[in-house]
Scaffold this motif. Structure first.
Motif, mmCIF file in Angstrom:
data_model
loop_
_atom_site.group_PDB
_atom_site.id
_atom_site.type_symbol
_atom_site.label_atom_id
_atom_site.label_comp_id
_atom_site.label_asym_id
_atom_site.label_seq_id
_atom_site.Cartn_x
_atom_site.Cartn_y
_atom_site.Cartn_z
ATOM 1 N N HIS A 309 39.730 -50.492 -45.795
ATOM 2 C CA HIS A 309 38.379 -51.042 -45.726
ATOM 3 C C HIS A 309 37.654 -50.692 -44.435
ATOM 4 C CE1 HIS A 309 41.316 -54.578 -46.260
ATOM 5 N NE2 HIS A 309 41.598 -54.022 -45.119
ATOM 6 N N LEU A 310 36.340 -50.506 -44.573
ATOM 7 C CA LEU A 310 35.426 -50.399 -43.426
ATOM 8 C C LEU A 310 35.805 -49.293 -42.455
ATOM 9 C CD1 LEU A 310 35.358 -54.248 -42.718
ATOM 10 C CD2 LEU A 310 33.588 -52.952 -43.910
ATOM 11 N N THR A 311 36.102 -48.123 -42.982
ATOM 12 C CA THR A 311 36.568 -47.038 -42.085
ATOM 13 C C THR A 311 35.767 -45.765 -42.312
ATOM 14 O OG1 THR A 311 38.819 -47.798 -41.690
ATOM 15 C CG2 THR A 311 38.518 -45.432 -41.789
ATOM 16 N N TYR A 312 35.547 -45.031 -41.222
ATOM 17 C CA TYR A 312 35.078 -43.649 -41.354
ATOM 18 C C TYR A 312 36.214 -42.719 -40.932
ATOM 19 C CZ TYR A 312 32.959 -39.160 -40.775
ATOM 20 O OH TYR A 312 32.705 -37.826 -40.903
ATOM 21 N N LEU A 313 36.531 -41.770 -41.786
ATOM 22 C CA LEU A 313 37.574 -40.785 -41.476
ATOM 23 C C LEU A 313 37.052 -39.417 -41.891
ATOM 24 C CD1 LEU A 313 40.698 -40.485 -40.676
ATOM 25 C CD2 LEU A 313 41.079 -40.334 -43.132
ATOM 26 N N GLY A 314 36.831 -38.532 -40.917
ATOM 27 C CA GLY A 314 36.319 -37.202 -41.245
ATOM 28 C C GLY A 314 37.175 -36.104 -40.648
ATOM 29 N N ALA A 331 36.242 -40.293 -34.576
ATOM 30 C CA ALA A 331 35.219 -39.319 -34.164
ATOM 31 C C ALA A 331 35.648 -37.931 -34.622
ATOM 32 C CB ALA A 331 35.065 -39.351 -32.650
ATOM 33 N N ASN A 332 34.694 -37.111 -34.998
ATOM 34 C CA ASN A 332 35.034 -35.745 -35.435
ATOM 35 C C ASN A 332 34.094 -34.705 -34.833
ATOM 36 O OD1 ASN A 332 32.822 -36.520 -36.900
ATOM 37 N ND2 ASN A 332 33.433 -35.437 -38.760
ATOM 38 N N LEU A 333 33.413 -35.061 -33.746
ATOM 39 C CA LEU A 333 32.432 -34.137 -33.154
ATOM 40 C C LEU A 333 32.322 -34.453 -31.671
ATOM 41 C CD1 LEU A 333 30.020 -32.125 -33.696
ATOM 42 C CD2 LEU A 333 28.586 -34.148 -33.942
ATOM 43 N N ARG A 334 32.269 -33.382 -30.859
ATOM 44 C CA ARG A 334 32.080 -33.585 -29.414
ATOM 45 C C ARG A 334 30.590 -33.549 -29.107
ATOM 46 N NH1 ARG A 334 36.474 -30.232 -26.071
ATOM 47 N NH2 ARG A 334 34.647 -29.973 -24.764
ATOM 48 N N HIS A 335 30.177 -34.351 -28.152
ATOM 49 C CA HIS A 335 28.755 -34.368 -27.822
ATOM 50 C C HIS A 335 28.305 -33.090 -27.109
ATOM 51 C CE1 HIS A 335 28.179 -38.949 -28.335
ATOM 52 N NE2 HIS A 335 28.152 -38.286 -29.457
ATOM 53 N N ASP A 336 29.251 -32.323 -26.550
ATOM 54 C CA ASP A 336 28.839 -31.045 -25.956
ATOM 55 C C ASP A 336 28.865 -29.924 -26.997
ATOM 56 O OD1 ASP A 336 31.496 -30.606 -26.349
ATOM 57 O OD2 ASP A 336 32.021 -30.378 -24.236
ATOM 58 N N ASP A 337 29.166 -30.287 -28.250
ATOM 59 C CA ASP A 337 29.171 -29.328 -29.360
ATOM 60 C C ASP A 337 30.231 -28.239 -29.232
ATOM 61 O OD1 ASP A 337 27.643 -30.125 -31.397
ATOM 62 O OD2 ASP A 337 25.821 -29.065 -30.786
ATOM 63 N N GLU A 338 31.154 -28.374 -28.279
ATOM 64 C CA GLU A 338 32.243 -27.393 -28.149
ATOM 65 C C GLU A 338 33.264 -27.634 -29.259
ATOM 66 O OE1 GLU A 338 32.742 -24.811 -25.920
ATOM 67 O OE2 GLU A 338 30.618 -25.212 -25.595
ATOM 68 N N PRO A 339 34.053 -26.605 -29.619
ATOM 69 C CA PRO A 339 35.091 -26.832 -30.634
ATOM 70 C C PRO A 339 36.080 -27.908 -30.176
ATOM 71 C CG PRO A 339 34.888 -24.489 -30.127
ATOM 72 C CD PRO A 339 34.042 -25.219 -29.127
ATOM 73 N N ARG A 353 36.958 -25.371 -34.446
ATOM 74 C CA ARG A 353 36.102 -26.152 -35.347
ATOM 75 C C ARG A 353 35.208 -27.093 -34.557
ATOM 76 N NH1 ARG A 353 37.736 -27.601 -40.939
ATOM 77 N NH2 ARG A 353 38.978 -25.855 -41.589
ATOM 78 N N ARG A 354 33.941 -27.063 -34.894
ATOM 79 C CA ARG A 354 33.005 -27.989 -34.269
ATOM 80 C C ARG A 354 33.324 -29.412 -34.741
ATOM 81 N NH1 ARG A 354 28.175 -28.910 -36.362
ATOM 82 N NH2 ARG A 354 26.835 -30.097 -34.972
ATOM 83 N N LYS A 355 33.806 -29.498 -35.947
ATOM 84 C CA LYS A 355 34.161 -30.811 -36.490
ATOM 85 C C LYS A 355 35.657 -30.869 -36.773
ATOM 86 C CE LYS A 355 29.869 -32.477 -37.895
ATOM 87 N NZ LYS A 355 29.074 -32.861 -39.053
ATOM 88 N N PHE A 356 36.321 -31.724 -36.048
ATOM 89 C CA PHE A 356 37.730 -32.003 -36.346
ATOM 90 C C PHE A 356 38.017 -33.417 -35.862
ATOM 91 C CE2 PHE A 356 42.279 -32.182 -35.940
ATOM 92 C CZ PHE A 356 42.708 -31.525 -37.087
ATOM 93 N N GLY A 357 38.726 -34.175 -36.678
ATOM 94 C CA GLY A 357 39.008 -35.569 -36.344
ATOM 95 C C GLY A 357 40.380 -35.745 -35.733
ATOM 96 N N ILE A 372 39.088 -43.917 -32.572
ATOM 97 C CA ILE A 372 39.991 -42.821 -32.180
ATOM 98 C C ILE A 372 39.156 -41.562 -31.982
ATOM 99 C CG2 ILE A 372 42.138 -41.632 -32.717
ATOM 100 C CD1 ILE A 372 42.742 -43.808 -34.758
ATOM 101 N N ASN A 373 39.369 -40.931 -30.855
ATOM 102 C CA ASN A 373 38.526 -39.799 -30.481
ATOM 103 C C ASN A 373 38.916 -38.524 -31.220
ATOM 104 O OD1 ASN A 373 36.335 -38.877 -29.067
ATOM 105 N ND2 ASN A 373 37.526 -38.242 -27.286
ATOM 106 N N ALA A 374 37.963 -37.602 -31.333
ATOM 107 C CA ALA A 374 38.208 -36.308 -31.966
ATOM 108 C C ALA A 374 39.330 -35.578 -31.228
ATOM 109 C CB ALA A 374 36.928 -35.477 -31.913
ATOM 110 N N GLY A 375 40.227 -34.970 -31.972
ATOM 111 C CA GLY A 375 41.287 -34.166 -31.364
ATOM 112 C C GLY A 375 42.500 -34.961 -30.904
ATOM 113 N N VAL A 376 42.608 -36.210 -31.353
ATOM 114 C CA VAL A 376 43.780 -37.026 -30.983
ATOM 115 C C VAL A 376 44.867 -36.849 -32.050
ATOM 116 C CG1 VAL A 376 44.619 -39.427 -30.899
ATOM 117 C CG2 VAL A 376 42.587 -38.755 -29.589
#
Ligand code: TTP
Length: 394
Positions: A309-314, A331-339, A353-357, A372-376
């Protein structure tokens, strides 16, 4: 053509997803990776397959024995991972004294390219890449393959070795090669000898994906999900909206208010909803769960795992028996837009990948409202407490 499939490796770079399963058994669009390899080989003209197993051999043997094959499929055990030439040597007693093909069981090939390879022997499949220095590069002169250069600083071409070969029968006597600098008996040394005695053709492959690292498992799923045909065998509420290529296996349930966008695969016994939003390219394994107010996108959720329930997973991969607590946000995106970077065998590496969770090993549990941060990467059995923000692997 008789074909040897190499599937004895552990897949350390795929950790923690390979803690309890060998890499060839990781799910790709509802089937183990190695099954795709065998199916393509058969469609391309394999007359029989000898699969070399080693690490966690039983699970591969069982998965192969559980299926009906159009050609004979046998397995042989490589007792120690001494290298790819040694793996083929293990299979040699099963082979006839005829030309033979060798494929890597953890690679996705396309059928048409394999069919070209099978009719071109002696041959090696080649694939054009932008960064050849990361691979075995084929040196081609006068239309013939002269050598394979491993990870050269100054590559002669951007055609790399796909790990798919057709060898002449004589190569059965050349498999006892010495150890390479990295201490393995390499099939590329057998190819080198073949290049010295025969005209070896480089067959250009249209598609090729070496599934070695977690983001390549996502790419493999993207590829194979896109090839599915829509099929609804499970129990789907009339108030669910299934758009595009969606497969719902028998025994799966899709509740009211669910929106599923293809390509998406819902495995046997999986339960989706009510009110979940599943976007492509997602694969939900057998007996997995995506519950109320959950958004899933481009992810692999393996068997028995729950996102209740109540989750975002990308853009993420969950191993088996994972449970994400209510309100877990990934999270699946860095704010500096780096892979996004990920840890592979202890080293941070760009996924490209610009988007990876995230990647979760088997048995991970997160508490409510954690971020949980992108790339963990969460290792098998890891725990995240309620309200925690996870910025580093654990
Ligand atoms: P690799 O990709 O070199 O090894 P791996 O699959 O174990 O992955 P990692 O490096 O992440 O641990 O192997 C290429 C193919 O050959 C792969 O399909 C596994 C197979 N193989 C064997 O069957 N026997 C062996 O002794 C080795 C080294 C590999």
């Amino acid at each position: 053509m008789q074909t040897v499939v190499l599937a004895a490796g552990k897949g350390a770079r795929m950790g923690p997803l390979t803690d309890n399963a060998p890499k060839p058994m990781l799910p790709v669009a509802g089937k183990p990776l190695v099954v795709h390899c065998l199916e393509h080989a058969i469609a391309a003209g394999a007359s029989r397959l000898v699969v070399v197993v080693g690490h966690e051999a039983d699970s591969i043997r069982t998965a192969l024995a559980d299926r009906d094959w159009d050609v004979p499929v046998t397995t042989v055990d490589q007792d120690e991972l001494r290298g790819t030439a040694d793996a083929v040597r293990t299979a040699a007693p099963e082979l006839d004294a005829e030309p033979f093909a060798v494929l890597n069981g953890d690679v996705l090939y396309d059928e048409a390219s394999l069919a070209k390879l099978y009719t071109s022997g002696p041959a090696v499949g080649s694939f054009r890449v932008d960064n050849p220095s990361a691979y075995g590069v084929l040196r081609i002169e006068d239309g013939r393959v002269r050598a394979v250069e491993e990870k050269p600083a100054d590559p002669q071409s951007n055609l790399v070795n796909t790990g798919a070969y057709v060898f002449p029968a004589a190569a059965l006597d050349w498999l006892a090669v010495g150890e390479s600098d990295r201490g393995e008996r390499e099939l590329t040394d057998v190819l080198q000898r073949t290049c010295e005695t025969d005209d070896v053709t480089a067959v250009p492959f249209d598609r090729w994906l070496d599934v070695g690292r977690p983001w390549e498992l996502l790419a493999a799923n993207e590829w194979k999900l896109a090839e599915l045909d829509r099929r609804i065998d499970g129990d789907v509420s009339p108030d669910a909206d299934l758009r595009g290529t969606v497969v719902v296996e028998a025994g799966a349930t899709v509740e009211p208010g669910v929106v599923i966008e293809g390509p998406t695969y819902v495995g046997e016994g999986a339960h989706v909803g009510p009110n979940a939003y599943v976007r492509g390219s997602t694969a939900l394994g057998p007996d997995s769960r995506a519950g109320h107010a959950v958004e899933l996108k481009n992810s692999v959720v393996m068997r028995d795992s729950a996102v209740p329930h109540l989750t975002y997973l990308g853009d993420s991969i969950l191993g088996r028996d994972v449970n994400l607590g209510a309100g877990t946000a990934v999270a699946n995106l860095r704010h500096d837009d780096e892979p996004v970077e990920l840890t592979v065998k202890g080293e941070r590496i760009s996924t490209g990948r610009r988007k990876f969770g995230i990647v979760c090993g088997d048995g991970v549990k997160t508490g409510i409202n954690c971020t949980i941060n992108a790339g963990v990467t969460l290792s098998s059995g890891a725990r995240v407490g309620p309200g925690e923000t996870v910025l580093r692997d654990r």
